[in-house]
Design a protein around this motif. Structure first.
Motif, short mmCIF file in Angstrom:
data_model
loop_
_atom_site.label_atom_id
_atom_site.label_comp_id
_atom_site.label_asym_id
_atom_site.label_seq_id
_atom_site.Cartn_x
_atom_site.Cartn_y
_atom_site.Cartn_z
N ALA A 56 -12.96 -71.29 101.62
CA ALA A 56 -11.88 -70.31 101.45
C ALA A 56 -12.00 -69.43 100.22
CB ALA A 56 -10.53 -71.03 101.45
N ASN A 57 -12.64 -69.90 99.17
CA ASN A 57 -12.79 -69.12 97.93
C ASN A 57 -13.77 -69.83 96.98
OD1 ASN A 57 -11.16 -71.00 96.13
ND2 ASN A 57 -9.64 -70.49 97.69
N GLY A 58 -14.11 -69.16 95.91
CA GLY A 58 -15.09 -69.71 94.97
C GLY A 58 -14.57 -70.89 94.16
N THR A 59 -13.26 -70.94 93.97
CA THR A 59 -12.67 -72.08 93.24
C THR A 59 -12.75 -73.34 94.09
OG1 THR A 59 -11.14 -70.48 92.24
CG2 THR A 59 -10.65 -72.81 91.92
N ASP A 60 -12.40 -73.21 95.38
CA ASP A 60 -12.54 -74.35 96.31
C ASP A 60 -13.99 -74.81 96.38
OD1 ASP A 60 -9.86 -74.23 96.90
OD2 ASP A 60 -10.12 -73.92 99.06
N ALA A 61 -14.93 -73.85 96.40
CA ALA A 61 -16.34 -74.21 96.49
C ALA A 61 -16.73 -75.16 95.35
CB ALA A 61 -17.21 -72.95 96.47
N LEU A 62 -16.30 -74.82 94.13
CA LEU A 62 -16.58 -75.69 92.97
C LEU A 62 -15.92 -77.05 93.15
CD1 LEU A 62 -15.85 -73.08 90.13
CD2 LEU A 62 -18.09 -74.10 90.60
N MET A 63 -14.66 -77.04 93.53
CA MET A 63 -13.90 -78.27 93.69
C MET A 63 -14.52 -79.15 94.77
SD MET A 63 -11.13 -79.59 95.74
CE MET A 63 -10.78 -78.15 96.69
N PHE A 82 -16.77 -69.85 77.45
CA PHE A 82 -16.64 -68.42 77.73
C PHE A 82 -16.94 -68.20 79.21
CE2 PHE A 82 -18.45 -63.95 77.30
CZ PHE A 82 -17.24 -63.35 77.04
N THR A 83 -15.88 -68.21 80.05
CA THR A 83 -16.04 -68.04 81.49
C THR A 83 -14.68 -67.72 82.08
OG1 THR A 83 -16.77 -69.09 83.58
CG2 THR A 83 -15.73 -70.52 81.96
N PHE A 84 -14.64 -67.50 83.42
CA PHE A 84 -13.37 -67.34 84.11
C PHE A 84 -12.73 -68.72 84.25
CE2 PHE A 84 -11.05 -67.00 88.26
CZ PHE A 84 -9.99 -66.27 87.76
N PHE A 85 -11.40 -68.74 84.20
CA PHE A 85 -10.63 -69.99 84.18
C PHE A 85 -11.03 -71.00 85.28
CE2 PHE A 85 -6.63 -72.41 84.93
CZ PHE A 85 -6.54 -73.00 83.68
N PHE A 187 -16.64 -64.83 97.22
CA PHE A 187 -16.67 -63.54 97.92
C PHE A 187 -15.44 -62.70 97.59
CE2 PHE A 187 -18.95 -66.40 101.11
CZ PHE A 187 -20.21 -66.07 100.65
N PHE A 188 -14.78 -63.00 96.46
CA PHE A 188 -13.68 -62.17 95.98
C PHE A 188 -14.17 -60.72 95.98
CE2 PHE A 188 -11.35 -60.14 92.46
CZ PHE A 188 -10.05 -60.44 92.80
N PRO A 189 -13.31 -59.75 96.37
CA PRO A 189 -13.80 -58.38 96.62
C PRO A 189 -14.69 -57.77 95.53
CG PRO A 189 -11.53 -58.59 97.33
CD PRO A 189 -11.89 -59.90 96.69
N TYR A 318 -13.56 -58.95 79.81
CA TYR A 318 -13.87 -60.26 80.40
C TYR A 318 -14.60 -61.06 79.35
CZ TYR A 318 -12.94 -57.92 84.85
OH TYR A 318 -12.38 -57.21 85.87
N TYR A 319 -13.93 -61.97 78.65
CA TYR A 319 -12.59 -62.47 78.83
C TYR A 319 -11.89 -62.42 77.49
CZ TYR A 319 -14.40 -63.77 83.30
OH TYR A 319 -14.95 -63.68 84.54
N PRO A 320 -10.60 -62.19 77.48
CA PRO A 320 -9.91 -62.04 76.19
C PRO A 320 -9.66 -63.37 75.48
CG PRO A 320 -8.39 -61.66 78.02
CD PRO A 320 -9.75 -61.88 78.63
C1 PLP Z 1 -14.39 -65.43 90.42
C2 PLP Z 1 -14.89 -66.66 89.80
C3 PLP Z 1 -14.57 -67.94 90.29
C4 PLP Z 1 -13.56 -68.18 91.37
O1 PLP Z 1 -13.75 -67.53 92.55
P1 PLP Z 1 -12.53 -67.25 93.54
O2 PLP Z 1 -13.16 -66.86 94.81
O3 PLP Z 1 -11.70 -66.15 92.94
O4 PLP Z 1 -11.75 -68.52 93.67
C5 PLP Z 1 -15.17 -69.04 89.69
N1 PLP Z 1 -16.01 -68.90 88.66
C6 PLP Z 1 -16.32 -67.70 88.14
C7 PLP Z 1 -17.27 -67.62 87.00
C8 PLP Z 1 -15.76 -66.53 88.67
O5 PLP Z 1 -16.07 -65.35 88.14
#
Ligand code: PLP
Length: 376
Positions: A56-63, A82-85, A187-189, A318-320
């Motif tokens: 469903a999304n990149g966060t789920d993929a990690l999880m 230093f990364t996205f949350f 695959f976030f836009p 990216y990122y404050p």
């Molecule tokens: C965008 C992003 C994610 C999460 O992806 P989503 O599809 O938005 O859940 C995870 N890690 C990094 C480094 C990202 O930039």
């Protein structure tokens, strides 16, 4: 000017995408099916791994990867500061504890020396069990996998490549999303390969882990439908997104990657002597999720952003905030001095407009505005 020009991309691909979306509408087959399987095969083949499992999304993929590896409470998972949350959030939702590690000042990616120190420290404390490392391909550039892969093997840790921003990059002839024990993408836009909503994928050569993730992503399914052999999740890629991704992937593979690489090189030329431009190590190719320059300090960055905004040029930070300063992680005790590079980068980095569709005229306007703002 657009920061990432998804509108021009859609106009360029509209004739390819629209009929495929309409076909799915007519078929009334909206979840899974042949388009999803075809996409997974295309992406696995491109990346050069055995399995691609969409979700469903990149966060789920990690999880899903961390859950498939059995990671949970009491485990330490090392994550760049230093990364996205989401890189750390996915660790926390399993019940494990993220341990933040500093990054390298030139590539913005995980510092292998700092990682070794952090592993030693966690082992010495004895409170958590080191289990895995999440390395991020920040802004499109692969982390230092030639160092990280043997390091993790030596330490007995699983290595997960967070390739959410890394898809289409490479080290030599090894493509991003093929490193470590498993890799993920989003695959976030706005990512290098984005759909028109949310989506994500896992990549691995491990048959057992791939099978387990396929089960976890669909309610812990067994051999038969409505046979549930474990507690799982509902994390699938929509059929409509799969056909959109097929068309967008072909464009990325056939010309967009060349075009964005050319645009990044053009910025390098235009900004030589004006600003600190991205550093791509020898042998690496970036997927160019972002083109990030470094300002002298926070005051200079604020000034540059204001000046560019006045000329209609969007920029992003990216990122404050480093991970360890996020309110959600206020409970984790950290040594600030060990995360100094990440903290400093958060004050100085600035991402410029970039996409495969950016025009040389727009890039020249960005460079001229930067030159004026920096009095270079
Ligand atoms: C965008 C992003 C994610 C999460 O992806 P989503 O599809 O938005 O859940 C995870 N890690 C990094 C480094 C990202 O930039």
């Amino acid at each position: 000017m657009e920061f990432r020009d998804l509108k021009s991309q859609y106009l360029a691909l509209k004739e390819a995408i629209d009929p495929r979306v309409m076909e799915i509408m007519g078929s009334a087959q909206f979840i899974g099916g042949k388009p999803v399987r075809e996409l997974e095969e295309m992406l696995a083949d491109y990346v050069g791994v055995k399995h691609c499992i969409s979700c469903a999304n990149g966060t789920d993929a990690l999880m899903l990867v961390l859950k498939a590896w059995g990671i949970g409470p009491g485990d330490a998972v090392f994550v760049p500061d230093f990364t996205f949350f989401a890189s750390a959030e996915a660790v926390s939702v399993t019940g494990a504890t993220p341990v933040f590690v500093d990054v390298l000042e030139d590539t913005f990616n995980l510092d292998p020396k700092a990682l070794e120190q952090a592993i030693r420290k966690v082992r010495a404390e004895g409170r958590l069990t080191p289990k895995a490392v999440v390395a991020v391909d920040l802004f499109g550039l692969a982390a230092d996998y030639p160092t990280l892969e043997p390091l993790c093997r030596r330490e007995g840790l699983m290595l997960l490549e967070d390739g959410a921003q890394g898809f289409s990059g490479a080290i030599g002839d090894r493509r991003n999303c093929s490193f470590g024990d498993a890799a993920t993408t989003s695959f976030f836009p706005a990512k290098p390969l984005g759909c028109y909503g949310d989506g994500g994928a896992v990549f691995t050569n491990d048959d057992a882990v791939a099978a387990l993730i396929r089960s976890l992503a669909v309610h812990g399914k067994g051999e038969e439908k409505y046979d549930n052999v474990r507690i799982g999740y509902n994390s699938r890629l929509d059929t409509i997104q799969a056909v959109i991704l097929q068309e967008k992937f072909k464009a990325l593979r056939d010309y967009e990657l060349d075009d964005i690489t050319g645009a990044a090189a053009n910025y390098d030329d235009l900004l030589r002597g004006v600003a600190q431009t991205p550093i791509i190590p020898q042998g690496y190719t970036s997927g160019w999720a972002q083109y990030t320059i470094k300002c002298k300090d926070e005051a200079q960055r604020d000034h540059v952003m204001t000046e560019l905004k006045a000329r209609g040029i969007p920029t992003m930070v990216y990122y404050p905030k480093p991970m360890h300063r996020q309110t959600a992680y206020a409970n984790l005790a950290v040594n600030e001095a060990e995360l100094a590079v990440s903290t400093d980068l958060c004050r100085r980095v600035l991402a410029l407009p970039l996409s495969p569709y950016i025009t040389p005229a727009d890039q020249e306007a960005v460079a001229a505005a930067l030159k004026d703002a920096l009095h270079a």
